[in-house]
Design a protein around this motif. Structure first.
Motif, PDB file in Angstrom:
ATOM      1  N   CYS A 163       0.838  -1.281   0.017  1.00 23.91           N
ATOM      2  CA  CYS A 163       0.182   0.025   0.007  1.00 23.91           C
ATOM      3  C   CYS A 163       0.964   1.288   0.053  1.00 23.91           C
ATOM      4  CB  CYS A 163      -0.918  -0.113   1.310  1.00 23.91           C
ATOM      5  SG  CYS A 163      -2.398  -1.221   1.203  1.00 23.91           S
ATOM      6  N   GLY A 164       1.896   1.144   0.759  1.00 24.52           N
ATOM      7  CA  GLY A 164       2.901   2.264   0.705  1.00 24.52           C
ATOM      8  C   GLY A 164       3.379   2.903  -0.522  1.00 24.52           C
ATOM      9  N   GLU A 165       3.596   1.695  -1.236  1.00 25.07           N
ATOM     10  CA  GLU A 165       4.478   1.961  -2.616  1.00 25.07           C
ATOM     11  C   GLU A 165       3.280   2.678  -3.457  1.00 25.07           C
ATOM     12  OE1 GLU A 165       7.535   2.083  -3.438  1.00 25.07           O
ATOM     13  OE2 GLU A 165       8.127   1.393  -1.460  1.00 25.07           O
ATOM     14  N   LEU A 166       2.078   2.070  -3.573  1.00 24.03           N
ATOM     15  CA  LEU A 166       1.017   2.355  -4.400  1.00 24.03           C
ATOM     16  C   LEU A 166       0.552   4.119  -4.052  1.00 24.03           C
ATOM     17  CD1 LEU A 166      -0.595   1.238  -6.604  1.00 24.03           C
ATOM     18  CD2 LEU A 166       0.745  -0.434  -5.326  1.00 24.03           C
ATOM     19  N   ALA A 167       0.591   4.287  -2.684  1.00 19.05           N
ATOM     20  CA  ALA A 167       0.361   5.648  -2.269  1.00 19.05           C
ATOM     21  C   ALA A 167       1.578   6.530  -2.672  1.00 19.05           C
ATOM     22  CB  ALA A 167       0.388   5.794  -0.486  1.00 19.05           C
ATOM     23  N   LYS A 168       2.820   6.024  -2.903  1.00 14.61           N
ATOM     24  CA  LYS A 168       3.662   6.785  -3.315  1.00 14.61           C
ATOM     25  C   LYS A 168       3.605   7.281  -4.861  1.00 14.61           C
ATOM     26  CE  LYS A 168       8.792   7.619  -3.529  1.00 14.61           C
ATOM     27  NZ  LYS A 168       9.973   7.027  -3.044  1.00 14.61           N
ATOM     28  N   ALA A 169       3.464   6.128  -5.520  1.00 14.35           N
ATOM     29  CA  ALA A 169       3.243   6.050  -6.845  1.00 14.35           C
ATOM     30  C   ALA A 169       2.090   6.723  -7.469  1.00 14.35           C
ATOM     31  CB  ALA A 169       2.973   4.794  -7.645  1.00 14.35           C
ATOM     32  N   THR A 170       0.792   6.698  -6.890  1.00 13.53           N
ATOM     33  CA  THR A 170      -0.390   7.732  -7.317  1.00 13.53           C
ATOM     34  C   THR A 170      -0.635   8.868  -6.659  1.00 13.53           C
ATOM     35  OG1 THR A 170      -1.659   6.164  -5.643  1.00 13.53           O
ATOM     36  CG2 THR A 170      -1.359   5.242  -7.789  1.00 13.53           C
ATOM     37  N   GLY A 171      -0.130   9.002  -5.267  1.00 10.20           N
ATOM     38  CA  GLY A 171      -0.724  10.095  -4.449  1.00 10.20           C
ATOM     39  C   GLY A 171      -1.746  10.009  -3.818  1.00 10.20           C
ATOM     40  N   ASN A 172      -2.464   8.782  -4.026  1.00  7.30           N
ATOM     41  CA  ASN A 172      -3.605   8.346  -3.290  1.00  7.30           C
ATOM     42  C   ASN A 172      -3.655   8.190  -1.563  1.00  7.30           C
ATOM     43  OD1 ASN A 172      -6.166   7.350  -2.294  1.00  7.30           O
ATOM     44  ND2 ASN A 172      -6.308   6.059  -4.469  1.00  7.30           N
ATOM     45  N   GLN A 173      -4.367   9.065  -0.915  1.00  4.47           N
ATOM     46  CA  GLN A 173      -4.125   9.165   0.260  1.00  4.47           C
ATOM     47  C   GLN A 173      -4.768   8.028   1.060  1.00  4.47           C
ATOM     48  OE1 GLN A 173      -2.458  11.341   2.339  1.00  4.47           O
ATOM     49  NE2 GLN A 173      -3.043   9.855   4.233  1.00  4.47           N
ATOM     50  N   GLU A 174      -5.866   7.331   0.416  1.00  2.00           N
ATOM     51  CA  GLU A 174      -6.533   6.215   1.068  1.00  2.00           C
ATOM     52  C   GLU A 174      -5.384   5.072   1.044  1.00  2.00           C
ATOM     53  OE1 GLU A 174      -9.687   5.233  -1.440  1.00  2.00           O
ATOM     54  OE2 GLU A 174     -10.980   7.287  -0.839  1.00  2.00           O
ATOM     55  N   LEU A 188       8.142   1.956   4.919  1.00  2.00           N
ATOM     56  CA  LEU A 188       6.962   2.963   5.078  1.00  2.00           C
ATOM     57  C   LEU A 188       7.371   4.292   5.242  1.00  2.00           C
ATOM     58  CD1 LEU A 188       4.240   0.820   6.874  1.00  2.00           C
ATOM     59  CD2 LEU A 188       4.406   1.478   4.218  1.00  2.00           C
ATOM     60  N   ARG A 189       8.376   4.464   5.701  1.00  3.90           N
ATOM     61  CA  ARG A 189       9.156   5.643   6.282  1.00  3.90           C
ATOM     62  C   ARG A 189       9.602   6.181   4.876  1.00  3.90           C
ATOM     63  NH1 ARG A 189      14.447   5.389   9.419  1.00  3.90           N
ATOM     64  NH2 ARG A 189      15.243   4.428   7.433  1.00  3.90           N
ATOM     65  N   GLU A 190       9.981   5.435   3.895  1.00  2.00           N
ATOM     66  CA  GLU A 190      10.481   5.809   2.604  1.00  2.00           C
ATOM     67  C   GLU A 190       9.340   6.312   1.722  1.00  2.00           C
ATOM     68  OE1 GLU A 190      11.550   6.092  -1.430  1.00  2.00           O
ATOM     69  OE2 GLU A 190      10.406   4.561  -0.440  1.00  2.00           O
ATOM     70  N   SER A 191       8.286   5.532   1.767  1.00  2.00           N
ATOM     71  CA  SER A 191       7.155   5.672   0.978  1.00  2.00           C
ATOM     72  C   SER A 191       6.086   6.570   1.194  1.00  2.00           C
ATOM     73  CB  SER A 191       6.648   4.363   0.617  1.00  2.00           C
ATOM     74  OG  SER A 191       5.841   3.586   1.813  1.00  2.00           O
ATOM     75  N   ILE A 192       5.637   6.561   2.629  1.00  2.00           N
ATOM     76  CA  ILE A 192       4.689   7.567   2.947  1.00  2.00           C
ATOM     77  C   ILE A 192       5.132   8.519   4.128  1.00  2.00           C
ATOM     78  CG2 ILE A 192       2.669   5.801   2.196  1.00  2.00           C
ATOM     79  CD1 ILE A 192       2.275   5.013   5.124  1.00  2.00           C
ATOM     80  N   ASP A 193       6.334   8.499   4.655  1.00  2.11           N
ATOM     81  CA  ASP A 193       6.837   9.081   5.745  1.00  2.11           C
ATOM     82  C   ASP A 193       5.990   8.980   6.939  1.00  2.11           C
ATOM     83  OD1 ASP A 193       8.400  10.761   7.081  1.00  2.11           O
ATOM     84  OD2 ASP A 193       7.006  12.539   6.738  1.00  2.11           O
ATOM     85  N   LEU A 194       5.935   7.525   7.060  1.00  2.29           N
ATOM     86  CA  LEU A 194       5.194   7.097   8.567  1.00  2.29           C
ATOM     87  C   LEU A 194       5.343   7.510   9.658  1.00  2.29           C
ATOM     88  CD1 LEU A 194       3.034   4.600   9.206  1.00  2.29           C
ATOM     89  CD2 LEU A 194       5.169   3.265   9.771  1.00  2.29           C
TER      90      LEU A 194
END
Length: 394
Positions: free
Chosen positions: A127-138, A181-187
């Protein structure tokens, strides 16, 4: 490591990933009828079993998103990552308690759950990589929710309250999941979870008195003179070692690099097979017989993790031992595991390197350890900003 060798290794890892391993899985594992990925494949990619492992759904989705984010924004990689995540979201969670399944039918009907929550950790990084790739907050919110479910689930096995234990698997996977997740969504809170997990490994599992990284210990880190307590998993400990080295590199923290290299130093001589080469699966700390009957087989993933760890240790420290170890494990693995006829690697060899099974995947093997190794090592060799020999260790 001269320039010619550096370029040769870079090419081996890059082309092995992009021209061999990834195409094998994108050709054979995509289930366009029911969604997700079928990973139980024979040598030629033919399907052996249609059941689906949730680990592999999350892991392959993560890999595809990682490649899109770090290598090239290829639309087909993003489409396949979204394909994998759709199956995860539609079928892989138990609505009764929110926990994820471990094993499903091809259509996504649940078969079983495991006591631990690693399905959640792999789905979280996907999910983290998809968030980063798409900008989708969900996607980012879903990654945070899954991470919370992973770290808050009681996953440590216990041999009843008479002999409670702790294993190295949970803290080491927490480190890597937090890093991703720190790298992909700044968890938020990622560093705190990583710190807590490193502290647990150092305090309970790294035993300086016997130069060993213990897989299973008592709650206070004490050695247990029983099968579970004496059994070491060198590849697992070495995987944890490079997670910690990588954290040291990310933070510029020489003490963490030192801890990671110490773990590698302790486990290389215990894992390396002096007779045949390669990393053994299980060994007994006292040299006694091991209960697991596959203990002396050569599985693919311990070799993958040791290739990363030895290369990373050498690039960070310049210690020639690590360059030599890297050459030894790289050469042995690349001599015995790759399948020149059908692509990818065999997963399971006998101790002497003969193929034990023609399986290329199943519930446990899929497109994760090998392509992650190839990607990591390619990037380490290619990154002109990578700090070569920066850390002088005691």
């Amino acid at each position: 490591m001269d320039e010619a060798l550096r370029q040769s290794l870079l090419t081996t890892y890059r082309d092995g990933l992009l021209k061999d391993v990834l195409p094998f899985w994108t050709r054979h594992s995509i289930d366009r009828e029911h969604g997700g990925f079928i990973t139980s494949l024979d040598r030629d990619g033919s399907i052996v079993d249609t059941d689906k492992g949730v680990w592999q759904q999350g892991r392959f989705t993560w890999l595809l998103g990682e490649l899109f984010n770090r290598v090239e924004q290829r639309p087909e990689w993003l489409e396949l990552a979204q394909h994998g995540l759709a199956f995860l979201e539609q079928h892989c969670c138990d609505p009764a308690d929110g926990r994820m399944w471990f094993h499903l039918t091809r259509e996504g009907k649940p078969l079983r759950k495991r006591r631990y929550a690693f399905s959640e950790s792999f789905a979280a990084i996907a999910c983290g990589e998809l968030a980063k790739a798409t900008g989708n907050q969900e996607y980012a919110d879903r990654a945070k929710l899954l991470f919370d479910r992973f770290v808050n689930h009681v996953v440590e096995p216990k041999l009843t309250e008479v002999r409670p234990t702790r294993g190295i698997g949970v803290p080491m996977i927490t480190i890597n999941t937090g890093q991703e997740l720190r790298e992909s969504i700044d968890l938020p809170g990622a560093n705190a979870w990583i710190d807590r997990s490193i502290e647990a490994i150092e305090a309970f599992h790294v035993h300086d008195d016997c130069h060993c990284v213990m897989e299973t210990v008592g709650l206070d880190g004490q050695r247990l003179d029983h099968f579970d307590g004496r059994t070491l998993n060198p590849g697992h400990a070495i995987e944890g070692a490079w997670f910690i080295m990588w954290e040291g590199h990310q933070r510029g923290d020489a003490q963490l690099v030192s801890l990671g290299t110490k773990m590698l130093d302790y486990m290389w001589p215990r894992g390396w097979d002096e007779q045949y080469g390669g990393i053994l699966y299980f060994v007994d700390i006292d040299g006694k017989p091991v209960q697991e009957y596959w203990h002396d087989m050569k599985f693919w993933w311990p070799q993958n993790e040791t290739i990363i760890a030895t290369l990373l240790a050498y690039r960070l420290t310049g210690d020639l031992r690590y360059a030599q170890w890297h050459q030894m494990v790289h050469d042995w693995a690349y001599t015995h595991f790759p399948d020149p006829e059908s692509g990818e690697w065999f997963g399971y060899l006998h101790r002497d390197g003969r193929v034990s099974s023609t399986l290329k995947g199943g519930l446990w093997k899929g497109p994760f350890h090998l392509p992650r190794m190839q990607l990591m090592c390619w990037q380490i060799m290619a990154d002109s900003q990578f700090p070569i020999h920066e850390y002088i260790l005691p």
